[in-house]
Design an enzyme around this catalytic site. Structure first.
Site, PDB file in Angstrom:
ATOM      1  N   SER A   1       0.733  -1.266   0.286  1.00 12.99           N
ATOM      2  CA  SER A   1      -0.145   0.004  -0.212  1.00 12.99           C
ATOM      3  C   SER A   1       0.854   1.435  -0.003  1.00 12.99           C
ATOM      4  O   SER A   1       1.956   1.263   0.584  1.00 12.99           O
ATOM      5  CB  SER A   1      -0.737  -0.217   1.194  1.00 12.99           C
ATOM      6  OG  SER A   1      -1.863  -1.234   1.312  1.00 12.99           O
ATOM      7  N   THR A   2       0.362   2.225  -0.698  1.00 11.74           N
ATOM      8  CA  THR A   2       1.256   3.461  -1.065  1.00 11.74           C
ATOM      9  C   THR A   2       0.430   4.629  -1.425  1.00 11.74           C
ATOM     10  O   THR A   2      -0.813   4.447  -1.895  1.00 11.74           O
ATOM     11  CB  THR A   2       2.376   3.123  -2.075  1.00 11.74           C
ATOM     12  OG1 THR A   2       3.022   1.790  -1.875  1.00 11.74           O
ATOM     13  CG2 THR A   2       3.167   4.289  -2.561  1.00 11.74           C
ATOM     14  N   ILE A   3       1.073   5.798  -1.219  1.00 12.06           N
ATOM     15  CA  ILE A   3       0.374   6.927  -1.821  1.00 12.06           C
ATOM     16  C   ILE A   3       1.164   7.628  -2.699  1.00 12.06           C
ATOM     17  O   ILE A   3       2.512   7.449  -2.604  1.00 12.06           O
ATOM     18  CB  ILE A   3      -0.145   7.920  -0.720  1.00 12.06           C
ATOM     19  CG1 ILE A   3       0.989   8.801   0.104  1.00 12.06           C
ATOM     20  CG2 ILE A   3      -1.164   7.602   0.046  1.00 12.06           C
ATOM     21  CD1 ILE A   3       1.589   9.808  -0.700  1.00 12.06           C
TER      22      ILE A   3
END
Length: 528
Positions: free
Chosen positions: A348-350
């Site tokens: 998960s990443t932005i």
């Protein structure tokens, strides 16, 4: 031009400044900073801070950060803000204690968080505002609450059991043992207090003192190796981006320890195989991209690591000789079964990008790796710690073998494309291991097929799952899936979208900025 009677949206076009992030509240934060006179660096850090609150499963101050900054005159700066393994960690300990691979959660997966130091160094060199102003929205949302958006709520619900097993996770990330519902209000008062401390005391308030002591105590109480000295020693590194030419542009990535080299190898292979001459949705394009991707990822997992331990340089991996040898393994008719790929954990990443009125472009990515990272949250300060140590291997002699003080091979990668030496496209695609494939596919959509930034991001995606089976998004037709199967690929419907991304292109002729945000997330692009 899109069909206006079908679902979708147009790209955003403006000229005074633009931001594209994975959450509307963060985009609004960035725009407010730009309108106050802050530059793109200020706006990017402010948006990242907001995202640490409103997308807490994806990012946080307990994670890492990478940045590519293109100045208006074309000067390029790269920043590797990834933390290192604790000095006392060693792969031999894991082997001696019965581990066959690196733990993917818990204290033994935690590496030192590098993001806050990276933000601080980026602002000191290129920003105009301080943490006190840039954290204002993040602190307000943490203390007063924010509305939980749809994709956030969906992802959060999947982490309930893991969060519930941790005291800090239960206290700060759940409500009566449950994740927050879509559209409900959620608060992070403890995290808000920590952000206030950093806003007042700078990065030192995070890496030294009470917050640092609690982080270390949390990790050590569960058997981990992190020390306060590890935190105090954090230092983001300015690096020179690596690049390759594609579609009349120079595409830039952060060099190893990041996996950006994988995207560049993939683009070189696609150019060699002339995938851009094929129909954009065709089975042949999909087949060649996947085969090129399998080769590029195999190179990554055999050779990419902290540059201090790599046995091949980026120049060697991007050389004509090496690319030709890889391309020779691709058959246009069928899947090559001899290409092997490693385990592909999902993460998960932005990703966000900001361009200001002077055409200063920031490509910015921040992450805690897996959803809520290591699933360890400090009880007093509310810091979710990353599990980036899960990217190491404990295989003896491997370039990416865990060693104390070493950076792991890293999945988060910002990208930038230059045209005639000036910033032209600032973009990135989230999604853990998918990111290099996302960069190559989306950029090809833009330059090979003339799609606008929104169309380039919207286009259906194909990628393999943890077991190597191709997972096709809904927009990929049954005919294409059947043809791929005939070529020897196993194909199934994707259980979740592949990644998510943002993009801003700069039209030098008109002066306009053209922005887009991926529908696979909650975000949006805005400009004025």
């Amino acid at each position: 031009m899109r069909a206006f009677d079908l679902p979708g949206r147009s790209p955003v076009i403006a000229e005074n400044g633009m931001a594209a992030t994975s959450h509307p509240l963060a985009t609004a934060t960035a725009i407010s900073i730009l309108k106050e006179g802050g530059n793109a660096v200020d706006a990017a850090v402010a948006a990242a801070a907001t995202l640490c609150v409103v997308e807490p499963h994806m990012t946080g101050i307990g994670g890492d950060c990478f940045v590519i900054l293109a100045e208006p005159d074309g000067a390029i700066h790269g920043l590797n803000g990834s933390g290192r393994a604790p000095a006392g960690a060693d792969a031999a300990w894991y082997r001696d204690n019965g581990h066959t691979k690196m733990p993917q959660s818990g204290a033994h997966s935690v590496t030192v968080p590098g993001a806050v130091d990276a933000w601080s160094r980026l602002l000191a060199k290129h920003g105009t505002l301080g943490f006190d102003r840039l954290f204002a929205d993040a602190i307000s949302y943490a203390e007063g609450g924010f509305a939980v958006h749809g994709r956030v709520a969906t992802d959060w619900a999947k982490a309930v059991d893991a969060l519930g097993a941790d005291e800090g996770g239960r206290a700060h990330c759940l409500i009566s043992g449950k994740s927050p519902a879509h559209g409900s209000r959620f608060r992070f008062p403890a995290l808000g207090g920590t952000l206030k401390a950093i806003a007042k005391g700078g990065a030192k308030a995070f890496y030294e003192g009470e917050v640092a002591a609690e982080i270390v105590a949390t990790v050590q109480s569960r058997g981990g190796f992190m020390s306060e000295a590890d935190l105090a020693a954090v230092e983001a590194e300015w690096v020179t981006p690596i690049s390759t030419s594609y579609g009349g542009h120079d595409v830039l990535e952060i060099p190893p320890s990041g996996q950006g080299i994988t995207a560049l190898i993939l683009l070189r292979l696609m150019a060699k195989l002339e995938t851009g001459k094929l129909e954009p949705g065709s089975a042949m394009r999909r087949h060649l991209e996947i085969e090129a991707g399998r080769l590029a990822y195999s190179v990554r997992d055999h050779l990419v690591s902290d540059p201090a331990t790599m046995t091949r340089t980026p120049d060697e991996l991007l050389s004509d000789r090496f690319i030709d040898a890889l391309a020779a393994q691709v058959s246009r008719d069928k899947r090559n079964p001899s290409i092997t790929i490693p385990d592909m954990p999902r993460a998960s990443t932005i990703y966000l990008t900001v361009v200001d009125k002077d055409h200063r472009a920031v490509s910015f990515i921040n992450s805690v790796y897996a959803s809520f990272g290591a699933k360890l949250v400090t009880l007093k300060s509310g810091v979710a710690l990353q599990n980036r140590g899960g990217c190491f291997t404990i295989e003896e002699g491997h370039p990416n073998e865990l060693r104390g003080g070493k950076r792991p091979m890293h999945t988060i990668i910002p990208a930038m494309a230059l045209k005639d030496g000036k910033p032209a496209v600032s973009f990135g695609v989230m999604g853990g291991d998918y990111q290099p494939m996302g960069h190559a596919h989306v950029f090809s959509n833009l330059v090979d097929y003339g799609m606008d930034p929104q169309e380039a991001l919207d286009h259906p995606r194909l990628f393999w799952g943890e077991d190597g089976v191709l997972e096709a998004e809904q927009g990929i037709s049954d005919d294409v899936r059947a043809t791929l199967s005939d070529m020897g690929h196993e194909v199934r419907a994707a259980s979740a979208p592949h990644g998510g991304g943002q993009m801003i292109s700069i039209d030098r002729e008109s002066g306009f900025l053209i922005g887009a945000s991926d529908p696979r997330k909650d975000g949006c692009a805005l400009g004025w």
